[in-house]
Scaffold this active site. Structure first.
Site, PDB file in Angstrom:
ATOM      1  CD  GLN A  57      -2.537   1.127   2.737  1.00 17.41           C
ATOM      2  OE1 GLN A  57      -2.035   0.606   3.742  1.00 17.41           O
ATOM      3  NE2 GLN A  57      -3.744   1.642   2.761  1.00 17.41           N
ATOM      4  N   GLY A  58       0.818   2.018  -1.070  1.00 23.52           N
ATOM      5  CA  GLY A  58       1.632   3.231  -1.149  1.00 23.52           C
ATOM      6  C   GLY A  58       0.791   4.474  -0.890  1.00 23.52           C
ATOM      7  CB  SER A  73       2.267   6.884   4.714  1.00 20.85           C
ATOM      8  OG  SER A  73       1.144   6.320   5.314  1.00 20.85           O
ATOM      9  CB  SER A 110       3.249  -2.834   5.520  1.00 19.85           C
ATOM     10  OG  SER A 110       3.138  -2.048   6.668  1.00 19.85           O
ATOM     11  CD  GLU A 156      -5.101   0.066   6.184  1.00 19.92           C
ATOM     12  OE1 GLU A 156      -5.339   0.936   5.333  1.00 19.92           O
ATOM     13  OE2 GLU A 156      -4.000  -0.066   6.747  1.00 19.92           O
ATOM     14  CD  GLU A 165      -4.151   9.579  18.634  1.00 23.09           C
ATOM     15  OE1 GLU A 165      -3.864   8.930  17.603  1.00 23.09           O
ATOM     16  OE2 GLU A 165      -3.829   9.200  19.774  1.00 23.09           O
TER      17      GLU A 165
HETATM   18  C1  LIG Z   1       3.692  -0.635  11.257  1.00 20.56           C
HETATM   19  C2  LIG Z   1       3.164   0.358  10.289  1.00 20.56           C
HETATM   20  C3  LIG Z   1       2.800  -0.043   9.032  1.00 20.56           C
HETATM   21  C4  LIG Z   1       2.325   0.875   8.096  1.00 20.56           C
HETATM   22  N1  LIG Z   1       2.040   0.424   6.842  1.00 20.56           N
HETATM   23  C5  LIG Z   1       1.704   1.324   5.884  1.00 20.56           C
HETATM   24  C6  LIG Z   1       1.551   0.921   4.527  1.00 20.56           C
HETATM   25  O1  LIG Z   1       1.683  -0.252   4.195  1.00 20.56           O
HETATM   26  N2  LIG Z   1       1.274   1.844   3.608  1.00 20.56           N
HETATM   27  C7  LIG Z   1       1.113   3.149   3.924  1.00 20.56           C
HETATM   28  O2  LIG Z   1       0.830   3.931   3.047  1.00 20.56           O
HETATM   29  N3  LIG Z   1       1.255   3.576   5.197  1.00 20.56           N
HETATM   30  C8  LIG Z   1       1.558   2.692   6.193  1.00 20.56           C
HETATM   31  N4  LIG Z   1       1.735   3.111   7.495  1.00 20.56           N
HETATM   32  C9  LIG Z   1       1.653   4.544   7.791  1.00 20.56           C
HETATM   33  C10 LIG Z   1       0.494   4.940   8.649  1.00 20.56           C
HETATM   34  O3  LIG Z   1      -0.700   4.941   7.943  1.00 20.56           O
HETATM   35  C11 LIG Z   1       0.834   6.315   9.250  1.00 20.56           C
HETATM   36  O4  LIG Z   1       1.889   6.108  10.154  1.00 20.56           O
HETATM   37  C12 LIG Z   1      -0.328   6.943   9.945  1.00 20.56           C
HETATM   38  O5  LIG Z   1      -1.283   7.354   9.024  1.00 20.56           O
HETATM   39  C13 LIG Z   1       0.066   8.129  10.827  1.00 20.56           C
HETATM   40  O6  LIG Z   1       0.828   9.059  10.133  1.00 20.56           O
HETATM   41  P1  LIG Z   1       2.217   9.585  10.716  1.00 20.56           P
HETATM   42  O7  LIG Z   1       3.024   8.416  11.084  1.00 20.56           O
HETATM   43  O8  LIG Z   1       2.772  10.530   9.740  1.00 20.56           O
HETATM   44  O9  LIG Z   1       1.841  10.327  12.049  1.00 20.56           O
HETATM   45  P2  LIG Z   1       1.371  11.842  12.209  1.00 20.56           P
HETATM   46  O10 LIG Z   1       0.302  12.107  11.239  1.00 20.56           O
HETATM   47  O11 LIG Z   1       2.563  12.709  12.220  1.00 20.56           O
HETATM   48  O12 LIG Z   1       0.729  11.798  13.650  1.00 20.56           O
HETATM   49  C14 LIG Z   1       1.473  11.853  14.857  1.00 20.56           C
HETATM   50  C15 LIG Z   1       0.487  11.786  16.014  1.00 20.56           C
HETATM   51  O13 LIG Z   1      -0.402  12.901  15.971  1.00 20.56           O
HETATM   52  C16 LIG Z   1      -1.738  12.480  15.925  1.00 20.56           C
HETATM   53  N5  LIG Z   1      -2.527  13.390  15.087  1.00 20.56           N
HETATM   54  C17 LIG Z   1      -2.258  13.740  13.808  1.00 20.56           C
HETATM   55  N6  LIG Z   1      -3.193  14.586  13.356  1.00 20.56           N
HETATM   56  C18 LIG Z   1      -4.089  14.766  14.360  1.00 20.56           C
HETATM   57  C19 LIG Z   1      -5.295  15.529  14.509  1.00 20.56           C
HETATM   58  N7  LIG Z   1      -5.764  16.262  13.528  1.00 20.56           N
HETATM   59  N8  LIG Z   1      -5.947  15.455  15.694  1.00 20.56           N
HETATM   60  C20 LIG Z   1      -5.464  14.713  16.711  1.00 20.56           C
HETATM   61  N9  LIG Z   1      -4.333  13.970  16.623  1.00 20.56           N
HETATM   62  C21 LIG Z   1      -3.660  14.006  15.461  1.00 20.56           C
HETATM   63  C22 LIG Z   1      -1.671  11.110  15.329  1.00 20.56           C
HETATM   64  O14 LIG Z   1      -2.801  10.334  15.656  1.00 20.56           O
HETATM   65  C23 LIG Z   1      -0.405  10.546  15.951  1.00 20.56           C
HETATM   66  O15 LIG Z   1      -0.660  10.097  17.234  1.00 20.56           O
HETATM   67  C24 LIG Z   1       2.198   2.218   8.446  1.00 20.56           C
HETATM   68  C25 LIG Z   1       2.554   2.633   9.730  1.00 20.56           C
HETATM   69  C26 LIG Z   1       3.031   1.733  10.648  1.00 20.56           C
HETATM   70  C27 LIG Z   1       3.404   2.209  12.011  1.00 20.56           C
END
Ligand SMILES: Cc1cc2nc3c(=O)[nH]c(=O)nc-3n(C[C@H](O)[C@H](O)[C@H](O)COP(=O)(O)OP(=O)(O)OC[C@H]3O[C@@H](n4cnc5c(N)ncnc54)[C@H](O)[C@@H]3O)c2cc1C
Lengths: 403, 354
Positions: A136-137, A139, A171, A253, A386
């Protein structure tokens, strides 16, 4: 809706069960009994043994790995009741579904809804047979929770798109054959400039760099696209429809992730029994740690309420047709419970619930440690807790943004 | 923050500067990657600064600065997850200070104070702390029994062992076998098997000695945990102030502001409980109760803050490359040490007579 099974329907179901039993007797290699690797969805699939391969191929040809999908695209074409009977019969002999991954959990249902006939015939059968691994591309470094901020560009070059940009946290990217991707086809509109594109991970210009996680595994990657040529036929839906399609996929998902996934299954032993072994009983036959006893009971009661909610939601969404915003509640509650369970296991097992490797631990205990750490991701990926809260507040409860 | 005297303030500042400049989390990462129990040079530096002797009387080579002073240093080390046998060794020394004969003191304390000898406590026999229960036994001056998950064991020259009839000193050597136990925090733990190992009893402390040692173990471990709480909290707050999503820094979202405000309250209450525990040790007043409070508070606060730390960092918090996961892993190990919260609350209720 509970209805008394009509005699004829019941006879049909019994006949189906017979068919399943015969199929299992003929095709399920007995040496695989109970050998399902529950972490397989987050780990590299090891070398497939001949027995494992035979089992996957048999299930794939029958379409029973994706039991309710339409037959014409390689699914099983079964009714919900038959699918359930299939599951029950498999459980009885220690068999399991060898076909899974993101293709089954997320992409397949999305293609069934949005893809063209050609695309369905091209992409769904290999998913049903477990022949293709998808990743899944979505993020990017600056597009996490704010997914619509993604910048990876797909430029229209007439007969193909030219893709440039970076994805992250992909992932299984290093083991995947293909990637379903959200890309930008226009910079003009944050949401309407997004399109849903299927990209070959083996194409020139695609590069992955695995990232090590706190659980010690390296199941996710940074993915780089440099001048990758993607045929026009790989666009799903219309240009600019990507946000709608991508969001729908996220609902699938969430529904799939809500059970706490591998985590819950891995620790499928009843907590009370585990605690009895590690903590012992007092003279009244109760767990010797009164607080933990209450916590375990509290957990199990909430877990049961969750399962009932999941079942109710499934029945309701079936009646309404398709997944819905309730998937946010299920994801939020299910992942939290999964994490709580893992923390309770550590509280019960003490240091033995924290073993990393080597002597002094049972394999189950070591697996539990890794699953506990990996499980911390379940409230982050697929839209964090969140973000689910924001969705619930805004879309279900009609509460407003503060801006 | 407790009101400190000049001496304590100086000590705290020194520890703060040293960990920040000489021994940040990156130093622990190197130690981990090298598979070492700790950085021997850093331990040498700590000993040189006199930290190993803080609770040891001057006549035996220490500075006798007291528990609050030691707690301040330990808190700073907790912030950067500095791996060292400081806590384990100080606890072993305190057992001798409290319960040793004059000869035992003269024999061991100067070497513990200089850091040349490393000591540790070997109390628990199972994966969960079980209070003062022990089945290890001593016959004709020889101790037999197995102790589970002994902290900082691999370089220890002296074990302070809880046996069924009191507390004993056993030197590494004859009759002592170590099997290392790799826990998620990657620190130095081992199962220690004593088989007719020569043992000398700590007799001066009387029946209450083991409890007194345990009190000190709880408070000092809580001080390390307090440092970890503070570090995760600070890092997370910094991150939220800098990470932009939805065209805003995350710290502008009220949902996250309230979360951080809650964590901050937990942290402050934990600080009071830990400092209260250290003060109780120095004054000798209501120690056991203060120690239960400090450890239970630290358990609960660090549990929550370490979990929230990862969650609030999002995906990056799940990576090994980022430090916040280290705290999560160390947190659960320290929670298990010297009494999980359920154990301590049960003791607390019992002590209060309900
Ligand atoms: C193990 C793992 C596997 C993954 N696999 C994939 C994958 O296969 N493909 C893919 O595309 N992505 C994947 N992801 C990415 C995942 O979808 C993102 O990590 C997720 O969407 C959160 O984005 P971020 O890490 O940039 O956190 P951020 O967006 O930077 O968030 C940081 C913190 O702030 C909180 N936050 C952010 N905005 C708000 C708001 N408006 N109100 C309140 N709280 C807020 C978040 O909940 C989090 O706690 C994976 C992530 C992990 C950890």
């Amino acid at each position: 809706m509970a209805s008394v099974a009509e005699p004829e329907a019941k006879a049909d179901l019994d006949a189906f069960r017979e068919e399943v039993r015969a199929f299992l007797a003929e095709n399920f290699p007995p040496e695989l009994r109970g050998k399902n690797n529950l972490l397989s969805s987050v780990e590299e699939a090891g070398e497939e043994s001949p027995a494992e391969k035979a089992w996957r191929v048999a299930m794939g040809e029958k379409g029973w790995g994706t039991p309710t999908w339409p037959k014409e695209y390689g699914g099983g074409g079964l009714t919900k009741k038959q699918a359930r009977a299939l599951e029950e019969e498999m459980a009885k002999v220690g068999a399991w579904n060898p076909i899974g991954g993101m293709g089954v959990m997320m992409l397949g249902p999305t293609l069934l809804e949005f893809a063209s006939e050609e695309q369905k015939h091209e992409h769904i059968p290999p998913i049903c047979k477990g022949e293709i691994r998808w990743c899944q591309g979505y993020s990017e470094p600056n597009a996490g929770s704010d997914l619509a901020n993604l910048q990876t560009m797909a430029e229209d070059k007439g007969d193909h798109y030219l893709v440039n940009g970076q994805k992250t946290w992909t992932s299984g990217g290093q083991w995947a054959d293909k990637c379903f991707c959200l890309v930008r086809t226009s910079r003009a509109d944050k949401h309407k400039g997004i399109s849903f594109l299927l990209i070959d991970m083996h194409a020139p210009g695609v590069e992955v760099k695995p990232i090590k996680m706190i659980s010690g595994m390296s199941p996710f990657c940074e993915t780089f696209f440099t001048d990758v040529q993607v045929p026009k036929e790989s666009l799903v839906g219309e240009e600019g429809q990507g946000w709608t399609i991508g969001k729908k996929l996220l609902q699938h998902e969430r529904t799939n992730l809500s059970g706490g996934g591998a985590l819950a299954a891995l620790n499928s032993q009843p907590l009370g029994k585990v605690a009895e072994r590690y903590i012992g009983l007092d003279e009244n036959g109760k767990l010797a740690d009164a607080e933990l006893r209450v916590k375990i009971a509290d957990f199990e009661m909430r877990w049961n309420a969750f399962l009932l909610t999941a079942r109710r939601a499934m029945e309701e969404s079936k009646a309404q047709g398709g997944v819905s915003e309730i998937s946010s509640i299920l994801k939020k509650a299910g992942t939290k419970l999964g994490q709580e369970r893992a923390e309770l296991m550590i509280a019960i097992q003490g240091y033995r619930g924290l073993g990393w490797e080597g002597e002094g631990f049972e394999q189950k205990e070591l697996d539990g440690t890794r699953a506990w750490l990996f499980g911390k991701a379940t409230t982050i990926y697929g839209g964090s807790t969140e973000i689910q809260n924001n969705i619930i507040a805004k879309r279900i409860l009609g509460m407003l943004d503060h801006q | 923050m407790a009101v400190l005297n000049d001496e304590q303030e100086m000590l705290r500042d020194m520890a703060r500067e040293w960990t920040k400049n000489e021994h940040p989390v990156g130093a622990w990462r190197k130690v981990r990657d090298a598979g070492e129990p700790f950085d021997a040079d850093a331990w040498g530096a700590m000993a040189e600064m006199g930290w190993a002797g803080i609770i040891i009387p001057e006549e035996h080579g220490g500075s006798d600065f007291g528990w609050m002073s030691l707690g301040l240093v330990v808190e700073e080390l907790g912030k950067s997850l500095a791996a060292s046998p400081l806590i384990a060794s100080a606890l072993a020394a305190s057992a001798i200070v409290l319960g040793g004969s004059d000869e035992q003191k003269a024999q061991y304390l100067p070497r513990l104070a200089s850091g040349e000898l490393i000591g540790t406590l070997a109390f628990d026999e199972g994966p969960r702390h079980a209070g003062l229960k022990a089945s290890a036994s001593v016959h004709d001056g020889r101790l037999t029994g197995t102790k589970a998950f002994v902290h900082e064991a691999s370089r220890a020259g002296l074990f302070v062992v809880l046996a069924s009839d009191g507390v004993y000193l056993v030197e590494q050597g004859q009759g002592v076998t170590l099997s290392s136990r790799a826990l998620a925090d990657m620190r130095d733990h081992a199962e220690v098997d004593f088989n007719n190992a020569p043992a000398q009893k700590l007799a001066a402390g009387g029946d209450a000695l083991a409890q007194k040692i345990l009190d000190r173990a709880r408070v000092l471990t809580a001080a390390e945990m307090l440092g970890m709480c503070q570090a995760v909290f600070d890092t997370t707050l910094d991150y939220l102030k800098q990470r932009v999503q939805f065209n805003q820094v995350l710290s502008s979202f009220q949902a996250l502001q309230h979360r951080m405000a809650d964590l901050y309250s937990e942290l402050e209450m934990t600080r009071s409980a830990v400092e209260g525990g250290l003060q109780a040790l120095d004054s000798g007043f209501a120690v056991t109760e203060a120690a239960m409070l400090a450890k239970a508070r630290a358990n609960d606060a660090l549990h929550l803050i370490s979990k929230e730390g990862v969650q609030l960092h999002g995906g990056i918090g799940m990576t090994d490359e980022y430090d916040v996961g280290f705290y999560l892993k160390r947190a659960r190990v320290l929670e298990a040490a010297w009494g999980a919260s359920s154990h301590l609350r049960d003791l607390f209720a019992t002590a209060k007579g309900y």
